[in-house]
Design an enzyme around this catalytic site. Structure first.
Site, PDB file in Angstrom:
ATOM      1  N   PHE A 135      31.444 -16.197 -12.133  1.00 12.06           N
ATOM      2  CA  PHE A 135      32.029 -15.069 -12.861  1.00 12.06           C
ATOM      3  C   PHE A 135      33.545 -15.173 -12.757  1.00 12.06           C
ATOM      4  O   PHE A 135      34.096 -15.178 -11.659  1.00 12.06           O
ATOM      5  CB  PHE A 135      31.553 -13.716 -12.317  1.00 12.06           C
ATOM      6  N   ASP A 220      38.921 -19.650  -7.475  1.00 15.69           N
ATOM      7  CA  ASP A 220      38.957 -18.237  -7.848  1.00 15.69           C
ATOM      8  C   ASP A 220      38.615 -17.442  -6.590  1.00 15.69           C
ATOM      9  O   ASP A 220      37.467 -17.394  -6.164  1.00 15.69           O
ATOM     10  CB  ASP A 220      37.945 -17.990  -8.974  1.00 15.69           C
ATOM     11  N   LYS A 249      41.771  -7.954  -7.500  1.00 18.30           N
ATOM     12  CA  LYS A 249      41.006  -6.957  -6.741  1.00 18.30           C
ATOM     13  C   LYS A 249      41.817  -6.308  -5.621  1.00 18.30           C
ATOM     14  O   LYS A 249      42.608  -5.425  -5.883  1.00 18.30           O
ATOM     15  CB  LYS A 249      39.727  -7.618  -6.217  1.00 18.30           C
TER      16      LYS A 249
HETATM   17  C1  LIG Z   1      35.378 -14.003  -8.806  1.00 20.27           C
HETATM   18  C2  LIG Z   1      35.907 -13.111  -9.877  1.00 20.27           C
HETATM   19  N1  LIG Z   1      36.766 -13.600 -10.778  1.00 20.27           N
HETATM   20  C3  LIG Z   1      37.275 -12.826 -11.758  1.00 20.27           C
HETATM   21  C4  LIG Z   1      36.926 -11.500 -11.879  1.00 20.27           C
HETATM   22  C5  LIG Z   1      37.504 -10.671 -12.994  1.00 20.27           C
HETATM   23  O1  LIG Z   1      38.419  -9.766 -12.490  1.00 20.27           O
HETATM   24  P1  LIG Z   1      38.896  -8.516 -13.393  1.00 20.27           P
HETATM   25  O2  LIG Z   1      37.709  -7.652 -13.600  1.00 20.27           O
HETATM   26  O3  LIG Z   1      39.993  -7.879 -12.593  1.00 20.27           O
HETATM   27  O4  LIG Z   1      39.408  -9.086 -14.668  1.00 20.27           O
HETATM   28  C6  LIG Z   1      36.024 -10.951 -10.966  1.00 20.27           C
HETATM   29  C7  LIG Z   1      35.594  -9.544 -11.093  1.00 20.27           C
HETATM   30  O5  LIG Z   1      34.590  -9.120 -10.590  1.00 20.27           O
HETATM   31  C8  LIG Z   1      35.494 -11.769  -9.944  1.00 20.27           C
HETATM   32  O6  LIG Z   1      34.636 -11.296  -9.039  1.00 20.27           O
END
Ligand SMILES: Cc1ncc(COP(=O)(O)O)c(C=O)c1O
Length: 393
Positions: A135, A220, A249
């Site tokens: 994700f 990430d 986050k």
């Molecule tokens: C691993 C990871 N990357 C990217 C995101 C996307 O972040 P945002 O919702 O702030 O765009 C999330 C959100 O849950 C995530 O858990």
């Protein structure tokens, strides 16, 4: 009393599968709804409230900055931005930062940087290998990066430039690598797909492959970074260093924030090649700086490791009590339990009734991502509620 949930039906796009509770305030690891019912928050705004709700140091920094300077254009130098960049560089393996407003935007920037690097140093290579069940966010490009058909299907065709392969398979990455590959982008642990950790040696093998082929590694760490797994960054636990890392986050403890950091050797942007109006503004950066400073000064990652271990062993005990709990996974304060059937939603709703917020991350799994400042007493409280709830199934 206004029926906020009716108002939502009328005025807000229905993209969220809402839980029927309207939250109005929060303090530490607790939140209250509009009927003044209190909940222990083990969702933490989806792993955002690392220092808890309305942390006094962060609130103070926000108030002071709001009274001083909130937003300028990025044509000017601003002090909180540079303070935050310096502290992140000082405590990570990466030297250059770029600030934006969300996780998806951070990953977009990370991919743009990798493509720019590919253009300059690898004959125009532009493809990024990512993992199934990953994700990476909700923008169109990050939907393509996210290797899950359910997110991609409604928006086909996807932007080009991403190849999704099996997580935990170095062979799959090797097979997908071509002369067009500029980077591999992976989560340090797959959070949204149910909390899955890299196998021993996987990230090291990916690192070695990137070194051998000259492609970049993007980690990430939007969910795993800033103490969540019990170290400041998750990569520290897997014996690798990354070329680019995305964060968001918990970085500014609830103030919208995204960032990507890069190794100086691949920090190839030149002025005008990337930007953001709000990204790195003084208000968000002051909140980010106060958050990271508090996290470091108070060894919050160590607390997450300690309390996380306690929570995870408590979840293991529940697994031994309830045969329908088939698996417990966790590191630091990111944990999940899996059931032998799709009962996640029902369990989460009974927990809610009993004053505990948990996240149904899959139909058959719950995820726990409380603030990193909780102690054993909050872990015990959550485990006690969960025990009572599970006893009813
Ligand atoms: C691993 C990871 N990357 C990217 C995101 C996307 O972040 P945002 O919702 O702030 O765009 C999330 C959100 O849950 C995530 O858990």
């Amino acid at each position: 009393m206004t029926d906020w949930q009716e108002l939502e039906k009328k005025y807000y796009m229905r993209t969220f599968d809402r839980i029927p509770v309207t939250l109005v305030r929060g303090q530490g690891a607790r939140v209250w709804d509009d009927r003044d019912k209190q909940y222990l928050d083990f969702v933490g705004g989806w792993a955002v409230n690392n220092l808890g709700h309305c942390h006094p140091e962060v609130t103070k920094a926000i108030i002071e900055q709001a009274q001083t300077l909130v937003q300028t254009s990025n044509q000017f130098f601003t002090i909180p931005q540079l303070q935050l960049a310096e502290i992140l560089a000082g405590h990570s393996c990466l030297q250059r930062a770029f600030f934006c407003n969300s996780g998806a935007e951070a990953n977009e920037g990370a991919v743009k940087l990798a493509r720019r690097y590919g253009k300059l140093k690898r004959n125009g290579a532009y493809e990024v290998i990512t993992a199934f069940d990953s994700f990476h966010g909700r923008t169109l490009a990050m939907t393509a990066a996210t290797g899950q058909a359910k997110f991609q299907e409604p928006y086909q065709p996807m932007p080009v430039g991403f190849r999704n392969v099996a997580y935990n398979s170095i062979e799959a990455i090797k097979a997908a690598t071509t002369s067009q590959t500029c980077a591999v982008m992976l989560e340090a642990a797959q959070g949204e797909s149910g909390v899955h950790f890299p196998d021993d040696g996987y990230l090291k093998a990916v690192r070695a492959w990137c070194d051998e082929t000259g492609i970049l590694l993007i980690l990430d760490e939007i969910q795993t970074g800033l103490g969540r797994l019990g170290t400041l960054f998750a990569y520290e636990q897997f014996g690798v260093e990354t070329d680019i890392m995305s964060l968001a986050k918990g970085l500014a403890n609830c103030v919208p924030f995204g960032a990507f950091l890069a190794y100086v050797g691949c920090s190839v942007f030149t002025p005008g090649e990337h930007g953001s109006t709000f990204g790195g503004n003084p208000l968000a950066c002051a909140a980010g700086y106060a958050t990271v400073r508090f996290l470091l000064d108070n060894h919050i990652a160590d607390n997450a490791a300690r309390v996380g271990q306690y929570l995870i062993s408590g979840l293991g005990y529940l697994r031994s009590r309830y045969p329908f709990v088939t698996e417990v996974r966790g590191r630091g304060l990111l944990a999940a339990i899996e059931f032998n059937r799709d009962m996640g939603q029902q369990v989460a709703l009974v927990c809610l009734e009993k004053g505990l917020l948990v996240n149904k991350v899959k139909p058959n799994a719950l995820r726990f991502m409380p603030p990193l400042i909780i102690g054993k007493s909050e872990a015990d409280e959550a485990l006690g509620i969960l025990d009572k709830v599970l006893a009813g199934f």
